[in-house]
Every structure is written in structure tokens, then in C-alpha cells.
Design a protein around this motif. Structure first.
Motif, PDB file in Angstrom:
ATOM      1  N   ASP A 674     -63.339  19.407  36.802  1.00  0.00           N
ATOM      2  CA  ASP A 674     -62.242  18.881  36.004  1.00  0.00           C
ATOM      3  C   ASP A 674     -62.264  19.516  34.621  1.00  0.00           C
ATOM      4  OD1 ASP A 674     -61.500  17.159  38.072  1.00  0.00           O
ATOM      5  OD2 ASP A 674     -62.919  15.630  37.406  1.00  0.00           O
ATOM      6  N   THR A 675     -61.170  19.381  33.912  1.00  0.00           N
ATOM      7  CA  THR A 675     -61.078  19.954  32.577  1.00  0.00           C
ATOM      8  C   THR A 675     -61.852  19.084  31.588  1.00  0.00           C
ATOM      9  OG1 THR A 675     -58.853  20.737  33.108  1.00  0.00           O
ATOM     10  CG2 THR A 675     -59.517  20.772  30.792  1.00  0.00           C
ATOM     11  N   PRO A 676     -62.825  19.648  30.872  1.00  0.00           N
ATOM     12  CA  PRO A 676     -63.533  18.859  29.851  1.00  0.00           C
ATOM     13  C   PRO A 676     -62.561  18.390  28.767  1.00  0.00           C
ATOM     14  CG  PRO A 676     -64.696  20.910  30.335  1.00  0.00           C
ATOM     15  CD  PRO A 676     -63.358  21.017  30.983  1.00  0.00           C
ATOM     16  N   PHE A 677     -62.876  17.253  28.169  1.00  0.00           N
ATOM     17  CA  PHE A 677     -62.009  16.735  27.119  1.00  0.00           C
ATOM     18  C   PHE A 677     -62.835  16.036  26.043  1.00  0.00           C
ATOM     19  CE2 PHE A 677     -62.341  13.405  30.309  1.00  0.00           C
ATOM     20  CZ  PHE A 677     -62.567  12.250  29.567  1.00  0.00           C
ATOM     21  N   SER A 678     -62.190  15.780  24.931  1.00  0.00           N
ATOM     22  CA  SER A 678     -62.829  15.128  23.795  1.00  0.00           C
ATOM     23  C   SER A 678     -61.969  13.955  23.350  1.00  0.00           C
ATOM     24  CB  SER A 678     -63.005  16.128  22.640  1.00  0.00           C
ATOM     25  OG  SER A 678     -63.573  15.499  21.510  1.00  0.00           O
ATOM     26  N   ASP A 679     -62.566  12.779  23.322  1.00  0.00           N
ATOM     27  CA  ASP A 679     -61.897  11.589  22.803  1.00  0.00           C
ATOM     28  C   ASP A 679     -62.290  11.395  21.344  1.00  0.00           C
ATOM     29  OD1 ASP A 679     -60.471  10.918  25.055  1.00  0.00           O
ATOM     30  OD2 ASP A 679     -62.017   9.611  25.871  1.00  0.00           O
TER      31      ASP A 679
END
Length: 949
Positions: A674-679
Motif C-alpha cells: 500500500d502507499t505509505p502515508f503520514s497523519d
């Protein structure tokens, strides 16, 4: 009759003054306008606007985001026009042509954003004042809170380098931040900034997170976002750097610029280890670097103009290769052209193109025949059309971008034993004599993009003022990786004076003599008796080359891979402003056919104007940012696992090479990630105080679904690395900043505390196990994947619990990088100042880097003997891996400064002399570890001259 007008005036970067204008009848006398705008800070400034200075074609329509903190009475008033072209009462216009003399009073701008975005603006004046070093874009970013440089930025090699050091925004790696030039992405998906420590890579090409390095003189302004980034922007999980280039002015102008530095302008500080015996001489670099640029700008017609710019930065460094001085050259070229045309009062066309290649010609200092060339850079073309109307603004952009990252090098690497005939390693006291390279690799990225941004006119919404912005982008991107030929690394050397190479001339060296043994025996009149000391000495003196051959080699086959990505993104934001409160609710949707994923990123931010006067504002936000399309992972799959080949000898003749089933390294599988993300969560408070803006900010990033690799084997028994999303990390920062302007001066101060924590699931763990007293590697690692890490740990066997012992542990390079904590100094402080007095311009910049845990390269290696057999009759040999040490680096201050003096030949012609210095106090940077001997960069400067009209 008294009429109220809303007037928008563009001054400098984004300094927009909104005011209420009292205008009498058509033939009334000139009026004065007094305005207070909450996005300006500090002392009130008076700006005179002469007749016809305000033109509709030059003034963009004002958005609610720019008016979040403004008085709602002004925002909700009906705008009426007094000029001849606007007679109807209640008609709202994007801008007015005013035939009066107007005086606007506001606050002086500074870099801190005036709205709820986490943005900092670096204007043209600051770009001129803080141009130290190469004058690259990245070097300007360190002025801002929370921005950190990589360790390589302070290394001795950086003084001659043409590439900028990587920077970290919001705790992210350099390649995780977004870089835009006039809205076009300048990110390289071919590289992750992997040349920080080594230019000569085995399986890749050294590159940079940015595809090209634009000349700062071309820039009009830089916008840097570290939080609350609008939904319009995506494809990053760090920060965003948005660069705006200059446009042609109203009259012809040109500028020629020359800057130079060399080793004569640099002080190198020698650092000696405690055990240094004085036998080694520290070689000081010898280099020369020149920066030549020209800029020309002219109007073509009343409504159009063109700007042209050219720059070339060259560096020539003389380095020692096995005792001989040899030149190493680097060149970075920038060509830029920009044409703009005001087609109508509402339509503007802009066309720009950039050509920015760079090249480095290098060599390995410790190997013969090791010359290699690295080519990089980018080419781009942008077509931009802006259309404004009473109810809708539309911006349409069509762009094409191509970049490359290529290497040309010898396709073989041999490590001979340092003996007669192969003795050049003795020059550097090495037991091996190396030669060759790692082969040719080409990497190319091409992208075509079309996007549209829409901004609707302001409307009344929920008893406030609302505005809607939305847009979409289509992107086609193709990336290629080509290893053009097999790369072969020879190891497992065997010394055999009787070896008969049997035609293997590259990887086998037969014993050679000044004269044949038969001729020598004839000369002596008897056969040689090697048990006799005198005969043995005669025999050794007759040898010109000792026989040796390789019994093992590692082969990486030629390979090719392509990653074609079609992506679609859609965004929308609704902005609503009330007295005391402004909110923005946004959403960004991204789809690409590479991972076939639907990524939805909410963006929310707001501002509370506590006293409804713009002086005390609370900013908050909650946002999600998805990483780029990960196409570079697809290219990594083209890096085929290396395989080992071995050979035996028969009657002292090497036999054919035979391939082992066991590979070196593993096939990488990125098919199910999956695409890494930052919250992100952010909270900030801004207070207008002391003629400037005080900002206290808290920023937290939770980085999730980070890519890690799980080791395994397929059905054929070959090693496979399965990419997963088990990794995570957390970044947190507290910063306090104050920035303001005073007449002809500006001052910026900030202090940041940051922490970066990586989850244990991101680590690979120990790469070996012990069984029956023997060590076995638990996977098919490439030689370049493993290192030794030396640390001081508590000794559990000691009576005193404070006693420490030295422990050398074999770890993967990825795990060492996690421990390196690069871009993560707990405390960073910046103080920057610039000012002008008549013909003099002065600037200064001080930066404090606090104490931190760092990892040093020792330049040494340690052996590891894998008990796994390679073949029944092959000799077992230990492999050596680089040794690194972990230590605490002390904190240090660095002071830079600039001085410029203008000489006016005529009122329209001027010559400017400049001095730009770094580390003026000659401070230590602690780049040399406690147990090493080496040199550190001290005081250094550039001298320059420019001529402009």
C-alpha cells in the motif's frame, strides 16, 4: 455620493492590501486610502500608488484563504466601481483601474504565513542576502524552523561538490518532500538521494531527490510548507517547497554575475586521533569552483515579455589516486526561458522551458582504471493559461518533464593480493590492490501532466463568507532502469606461483620473470636450489609478477525494467470565514494504475482570531499526506540478484566458471504494498509583537504503512524479499520563532526541538545465527548490504555497572541507517539578519546544531567467516565488511555572513562586489570521529562581482 470600494493590490510576493476607499464623484479630488490587513505584520508601512499603478491584468482575484483573518465587514461589502468601465451599482470586480493617488497603510511582511497554512515565504530580498555557498535552493531552507540538513552538508567533500545537500522538512527524508518549480514537479523518482556517502554505487547510480538544481537568481520567491498543506498539493509525505520564477519587467534589464572560490579561500582543520603517530600526512584538497551566470529580461509588447537566464557552475578538484594527483570535474548547467502574454484583461498565457543537466567525472581514489561518469539533470516545458471572470478563475497547465540518472564505468572489479606485479595497494598500506568499476547503468524518467485549478467567487455561506476551490490532474509517467552489461566482482584470490592462466588474462596473473628460469640457470651454470637462501633470494629478485588467480566471482546480469504509471488526482476545499474564526475543509483523492489503489487524504485547518484584530491568532489542523507513486520500487525489481560462480584448477590451470545455485542478494517483490502515508496534527499560536510575528508551533507526524522487507525463499529455493507495510515512525517538533522587518532590515530567530522514533518492526534484525559454535548468515545478502557497527555497551560481567565494553555487531545497512538518526538533531537554533545602508548590504546567519548520537565511518573493515560451504574443494575465506562507530557528537555553532557594495556607474548601470563566507569563526563540525584522523571544513568564502542594468 460616498462609494465604498474593495481594492486588491499585489506588492512584492503575496502582500495584498484590502481597503475601504471613499471616493467622491467622477471629477472629485484624489483620495487617500487607509487599510489594515491582518496578513501583514509589525510596523505599519506606507506605500504610495500613483495613477494607473493598479491594473486589472496584474492583480489576481483575492481568495478567502487570503482573507481568513480579515474584518468580515469588509469581506461582505458590495464592491462598486467608480471608473468609467464599471457603472453598475453592486458589480463585483476582480480588480480596479484607479485614476487617483492612493496611499495604503499596512504591516511589513515577514516569512511567517498570515493564514492557517503552515507556510513560510522567502522573498527575493532574502534570497539575495542569504546566498552562501553554491547558492542552491536547499541552502536557503535552513533558515526556517524545523528544517534540518543531512550530515553530508558539513563534510569536507561538500566544499567542491556541485550538488546541494539533502534537507529534511517535518522529519521526512529529502525524497519524501515535494519540490515544485512554477507548479511542475522537480522530484526525481529515480533516486532517493543515495549519494550522500558514496558516489560509486554497486547496484545503482548516485543521484538526488531533486531532478535538477535551479539557479537561485532565477527565483522570485520560495514558499515552504511544513504543515496544514492545501489539498491542491500531493505526492509527498514530508514538506512542500514551491518555487516561483521571475517574469520579465516593464523595461529591458540584464545582469552578468561571476563568483569564485578555491582551496586558497578555505581553511581546513586537521583532527588527530589519540593514537596518531605522525607517520601519515593529511592530504588537503585542491580545488577551484566558478559560478558564471547571465540574465536578460525585456518586454516585447505592452502586454508581453520574455526572460532568459543561463548559469554554469563548475568545480575542478585535484585528488590523489594511489599517490598521483588527478583532476575530478563536475558541471551543473542551467538554461531557462519564460514568456508571458496578457492576452486580454482576464487571460494570461505563460510558456517556460528549462534545461538543467549536470555531470560528474569521478574516480575511485584507491583503485586503478576506475574512472566513471555520472550524468543527471532534467528538461521541462510548461504551458500555463490563467483565465479570470466575475464568478470563476481557471488555471490550466500542461507540462512535460524528462530527467536522467546514468553512469558509465568499467564492468569489472578485481581485488588482487598486493604482491609484485599488483603492488599499487602498498601505496595506501592495503593488502589488496583493486581496479575497475561496477558497469554502465541508465535511468530515465519522463512525465506528461495536464491539470486545472478552479476558484469560485466568494459567496455568503452559513452567515459567513465562503469560497470553493477545486481541481484535477492527469499524469502519465514512465521510468526506466537499464543495466547495459553484466557487472562482475572478482574475489576469493588465491596466490599460486605455478599457475598457468590458460587464456584467462583478465582474472588470472601468471608468474613473470626478468628472465626465464632456464636462462637464469644457464647464467648461474647450475640449476636453482630454492632451499638455498642465496638461490631463493636470486629467484625472488628475478620475479616481476607473482602468480595469482580468482576462484570466485559475483555476477550481476544485465537487466531492464519499466514502470509506467497513469494517475488521476482530484481535490476540493471549502473555505468559510466568520468574525473570529476561519475554517478550511478539504479532501484529496488519488488513483494510479501502478498499485491500483484509491487514496483519500482529508485536509482540515482553521484559525481563531482571538480579539478579531489579526494580532493574536490560534492555528490548528489535522491532515493526511500520501507518499509518491512508489514507481522507484518497481525499478528496484530490475536489480537482479547477483549469483556466485566458482572454479577449481587442474594441473595448475583454471577450469571453467561454474554457477552456484545460491544467489548473492534476493529478488525484490513489491507487488502487494500500500502507499505509505503520514497523519499530521498541528497547533500554533501567532502574536504580532515587536514589529514582527511571534509563532509557537507544535507539529506531530505519524508515518504509517512504511515499506519494510520480509526475508523469504520461493519454491525454487531462491531468496526473495517481500515488501510489506509493517514499518512506522513518529516525528514530533516544538518550535518558537520570531520574524520581523524594520525599514531596510529584517531579522529571523527560531528554536526547534525534534524527536524521531522508528518502530521495531521497521528493522531487519540480526543477519546471522550461531550453530555448533559456527556463524551462518541467515539470508543471501549482497556484500554491500552488511556492515559492522561498533558501540559501547554496559559490561554485565563487570563488578562496576558503569564499566563499558566495545561490541562489534554485524547488521544490515538499513538497520544502521535507522540508528543513524540523520536529519534528527534534538535542538536546532537559527538567527538570521540582513540590512542595507546606502550602497552597503550586510547579512549574517548563525546556526546551532545540538549534541546527538551519530555513526561515523572508520575506513576500516572487519572479517566475518560464514561457515556455509561454497564448494567441496574451494578454500574457505572470510569476507570483510566496513566498520562503523557510534558516538555522541558535541553541539556546535556555525556563523555565515555576506557583504555587498554597489557602485553606480550611471543611475541605470551598477557594479556590485560581493563577499559570502561560511563558518566565519572557524568552528569544529565534528565530522571526524573520536578514533579517526582527518580534516574538517573551517572558514571559507566566495568572492563575486556582478554588472547589471
Amino acid at each position: 455620493m460616498k462609494i465604498t470600494k474593495l481594492i486588491t493590490v499585489s506588492v512584492g510576493l503575496t502582500v495584498i492590501f484590502t481597503a475601504s476607499l471613499a471616493v467622491m464623484a467622477k471629477d472629485a479630488a484624489p483620495q487617500t486610502l487607509m487599510a489594515k490587513d491582518s496578513h501583514l505584520s509589525g510596523k505599519d508601512a506606507v506605500i504610495d500608488i500613483q495613477e494607473n499603478d493598479i491594473q486589472e491584468k496584474n492583480v489576481p482575484k483575492q481568495g478567502a484563504e487570503q482573507q481568513e483573518l480579515e474584518r468580515q465587514k469588509l469581506a461582505q461589502k458590495t464592491v462598486t466601481c467608480a471608473a468609467k468601465q464599471c457603472q453598475a451599482q453592486g458589480t463585483q470586480q476582480p480588480a480596479l483601474k484607479v485614476a487617483e493617488h492612493i496611499q495604503v497603510i499596512g504591516r511589513r511582511p515577514n516569512p511567517i504565513s498570515h493564514n492557517s497554512q503552515g507556510r513560510y515565504d522567502i522573498d527575493q530580498g532574502m534570497l539575495e542576502d542569504y546566498r552562501f555557498g553554491n547558492g542552491h535552493l536547499n541552502e536557503m531552507l535552513g533558515l526556517l524552523p524545523g528544517v534540518q540538513f543531512s550530515e553530508q552538508s558539513y563534510a569536507t567533500e561538500q566544499v567542491s561538490n556541485i550538488k546541494p545537500s539533502e534537507v529534511s522538512i517535518a522529519g521526512a527524508q529529502g525524497y519524501q518532500s515535494g519540490y515544485l518549480i512554477d507548479g511542475v514537479s522537480n522530484n526525481s523518482r529515480l533516486s532517493t538521494g543515495n549519494d550522500e556517502a558514496d558516489r560509486n554505487l554497486l547496484q545503482d547510480v548516485s543521484g538526488h531527490s531533486q531532478a535538477s538544481f535551479i539557479n537561485v537568481q532565477t527565483l522570485d520567491s520560495i514558499e515552504v510548507y511544513d504543515s496544514n498543506i492545501p489539498a491542491q498539493y500531493g505526492q509527498f509525505s514530508g514538506g512542500l517547497v514551491k518555487v516561483n520564477t521571475k517574469e520579465a519587467g516593464d523595461s529591458p534589464s540584464w545582469r552578468l554575475n561571476y563568483r569564485q572560490t578555491s582551496d586558497d579561500f578555505v581553511r581546513y582543520n586537521p583532527v588527530y586521533a589519540a593514537d596518531y603517530n605522525g607517520s601519515d600526512t593529511l592530504a588537503l584538497p585542491s580545488f577551484e569552483k566558478q559560478d558564471v551566470s547571465a540574465l536578460f529580461s525585456t518586454p516585447i509588447t505592452e502586454n508581453s515579455g520574455v526572460l532568459l537566464q543561463f548559469q554554469q557552475l563548475t568545480s575542478t578538484e585535484s585528488k590523489r589516486q594511489l599517490g598521483q594527483l588527478k583532476p575530478q570535474t563536475q558541471t551543473n548547467t542551467n538554461g531557462f526561458v519564460k514568456y508571458h502574454h496578457q492576452l486580454t484583461a482576464q487571460d494570461t498565457l505563460t510558456v517556460s522551458g528549462m534545461y538543467a543537466p549536470y555531470q560528474g567525472q569521478y574516480f575511485d581514489e584507491y583503485a586503478r582504471n576506475s574512472d566513471f561518469t555520472v550524468d543527471g539533470g532534467a528538461w521541462s516545458l510548461l504551458l500555463d493559461w490563467e483565465s479570470r471572470s466575475d464568478w470563476l478563475d481557471v488555471t490550466t497547465s500542461l507540462s512535460w518533464h524528462e530527467s536522467q540518472n546514468s553512469k558509465q564505468a568499467p564492468s569489472y572489479w578485481l581485488s588482487w593480493e598486493t604482491l609484485k606485479g599488483k603492488e599499487w595497494g602498498a601505496i595506501i598500506d592495503s593488502r589488496t590492490s583493486s581496479e575497475g568499476g561496477y558497469g554502465d547503468i541508465d535511468k530515465i524518467q519522463r512525465s506528461l501532466s495536464v491539470k486545472q485549478d478552479y476558484q469560485l467567487a466568494q459567496t455568503s455561506l452559513f452567515n459567513g463568507v465562503g469560497q470553493t476551490v477545486f481541481g484535477a490532474e492527469l499524469l502519465k509517467q514512465a521510468s526506466e532502469f537499464n543495466r547495459l552489461e553484466n557487472s562482475v566482482l572478482y574475489n576469493g584470490i588465491v596466490v599460486n606461483p605455478q599457475i598457468d592462466c590458460n587464456g584467462y588474462n583478465l582474472d588470472c596473473a601468471p608468474t613473470q620473470y626478468l628472465m626465464s628460469l632456464e636462462a637464469l640457470a644457464a647464467q648461474l651454470g647450475r640449476p636453482l636450489v630454492l632451499t638455498n637462501i642465496d638461490d631463493l633470494l636470486i629467484y625472488q629478485q628475478n620475479i616481476t609478477q607473482v602468480g595469482q588467480y580468482f576462484q570466485r566471482r559475483q555476477v550481476t546480469e544485465a537487466g531492464q525494467a519499466q514502470a509506467r504509471v497513469h494517475s488521476f488526482s482530484l481535490y476540493g476545499e471549502q473555505q468559510i470565514s466568520w468574525p473570529y474564526l476561519a475554517l478550511t475543509l478539504g479532501l484529496r483523492y488519488e488513483l494510479n494504475d501502478f498499485l491500483n489503489q484509491h487514496n483519500v487524504a482529508p485536509r482540515f485547518r482553521g484559525a481563531v482570531d482571538i480579539f478579531d484584530d489579526g494580532d493574536s491568532v490560534l492555528i490548528f489542523g489535522a491532515n493526511r499526506y500520501y507518499d509518491a507513486d512508489l514507481s522507484h520500487y518497481k525499478l528496484e525489481q530490475a536489480i537482479q540478484p547477483s549469483f556466485d560462480e566458482v572454479r577449481n584448477t587442474y594441473q595448475n590451470r583454471p577450469l571453467h566458471w561454474e554457477r552456484l545455485l545460491k544467489t548473492q542478494g534476493a529478488q525484490i517483490n513489491y507487488d502487494a504494498i500500500d502507499t505509505p502515508f503520514s497523519d499530521e496534527l498541528s497547533l500554533a499560536f501567532r502574536q504580532q509583537v515587536f514589529n514582527g510575528t511571534l509563532e509557537a508551533k507544535w507539529l506531530k507526524r505519524l508515518n504509517k504503512d512504511q515499506v519494510n522487507e520480509i526475508r523469504g525463499f520461493n519454491e525454487q529455493g531462491s531468496a526473495v524479499l517481500h515488501a510489506m507495510n509493517n514499518g512506522s515512525s513518529e516525528y514530533q517538533r516544538y518550535s518558537l520563532s520570531w520574524m520581523g522587518r524594520f525599514e531596510q532590515q529584517h531579522l529571523e530567530i527560531n528554536l526547534s526541538y525534534a524527536s524521531n522514533t522508528t518502530d521495531a518492526a521497521s528493522f531487519d534484525g540480526s543477519p546471522f545465527f550461531i550453530e555448533a559454535g559456527k556463524q551462518y548468515l541467515d539470508f543471501n545478502y549482497r556484500d554491500s548490504e552488511l556492515v559492522f557497527l561498533q558501540q559501547q555497551q554496559a559490561d554485565p560481567t563487570a563488578a562496576n555497572p558503569n564499566n563499558m565494553k566495545t561490541v562489534n555487531t554485524l547488521v544490515t545497512r538499513d538497520d544502521m541507517d535507522y540508528q543513524r538518526q540523520d536529519f534528527n538533531r534534538p535542538y536546532i537554533a537559527n538567527i538570521s539578519w540582513g540590512g542595507s545602508w546606502g550602497n552597503w548590504h550586510l547579512s549574517a546567519y548563525a546556526r546551532y546544531n545540538s549534541e546527538q548520537e551519530v555513526i561515523y565511518s572508520t575506513g576500516r573493515s572487519l572479517p566475518f567467516k560464514d561457515a556455509t560451504e561454497i564448494c567441496a574443494s574451494c578454500e574457505a575465506s572470510a569476507k570483510e565488511y566496513p566498520l562503523y562507530e557510534k558516538h555522541t557528537r558535541p553541539g556546535f555553532w556555525l556563523l555565515s555572513g555576506g557583504l555587498k557594495y554597489d557602485v553606480f556607474i550611471t543611475p541605470a548601470h551598477q557594479v556590485t562586489f560581493s563577499f559570502d563566507g561560511e563558518n566565519l569563526l572557524n568552528s569544529r563540525t565534528y565530522q571526524v570521529g573520536p578514533s579517526a584522523t582527518g580534516t574538517e571544513l573551517g572558514r571559507r568564502f566566495w568572492l563575486g562581482v556582478s554588472y547589471q542594468h
